[in-house]
Design a protein around this motif. Sequence first.
Motif, PDB file in Angstrom:
ATOM      1  N   GLU A  73       0.803  -1.216   0.000  1.00 31.07           N
ATOM      2  CA  GLU A  73       0.000   0.000   0.000  1.00 31.07           C
ATOM      3  C   GLU A  73       0.839   1.271   0.000  1.00 31.07           C
ATOM      4  N   SER A  74       2.128   1.161  -0.282  1.00 25.75           N
ATOM      5  CA  SER A  74       3.020   2.315  -0.243  1.00 25.75           C
ATOM      6  C   SER A  74       3.038   3.024  -1.595  1.00 25.75           C
ATOM      7  N   TYR A  75       2.996   4.350  -1.529  1.00 19.90           N
ATOM      8  CA  TYR A  75       3.018   5.171  -2.727  1.00 19.90           C
ATOM      9  C   TYR A  75       4.132   6.200  -2.623  1.00 19.90           C
ATOM     10  N   CYS A  76       4.715   6.557  -3.756  1.00 16.28           N
ATOM     11  CA  CYS A  76       5.731   7.597  -3.809  1.00 16.28           C
ATOM     12  C   CYS A  76       5.081   8.926  -3.404  1.00 16.28           C
ATOM     13  N   CYS A  77       5.722   9.651  -2.490  1.00 18.27           N
ATOM     14  CA  CYS A  77       5.145  10.915  -2.038  1.00 18.27           C
ATOM     15  C   CYS A  77       5.234  12.002  -3.108  1.00 18.27           C
TER      16      CYS A  77
END
Length: 87
Positions: A73-77
Amino acid sequence: IRCERFSALLSQLKADDPSFETEGEYMVRGGIERYMKTFPQGGYWKGKNFLFDKRQEQIPEKKPSEELEKEVESYCCKCKELLFDKR
């Protein structure tokens, strides 16, 4: 679930801002590595565990990659792209 480094950061955030709250924090007895060895299919573990050494990541040994990919669930900020294989 948190590591020792993140534990220190959370403590500092809470000290700096008493209104800072989480949805729950849990320390795994014996650490994440022991948990993954005990539950090679993943148990309640979701996604990957980023490591601060040459291993770079830790995943449950017997968890299918298709299932693992759905759990990240990690996305590039910056660009908001899903971070499954990015470093």
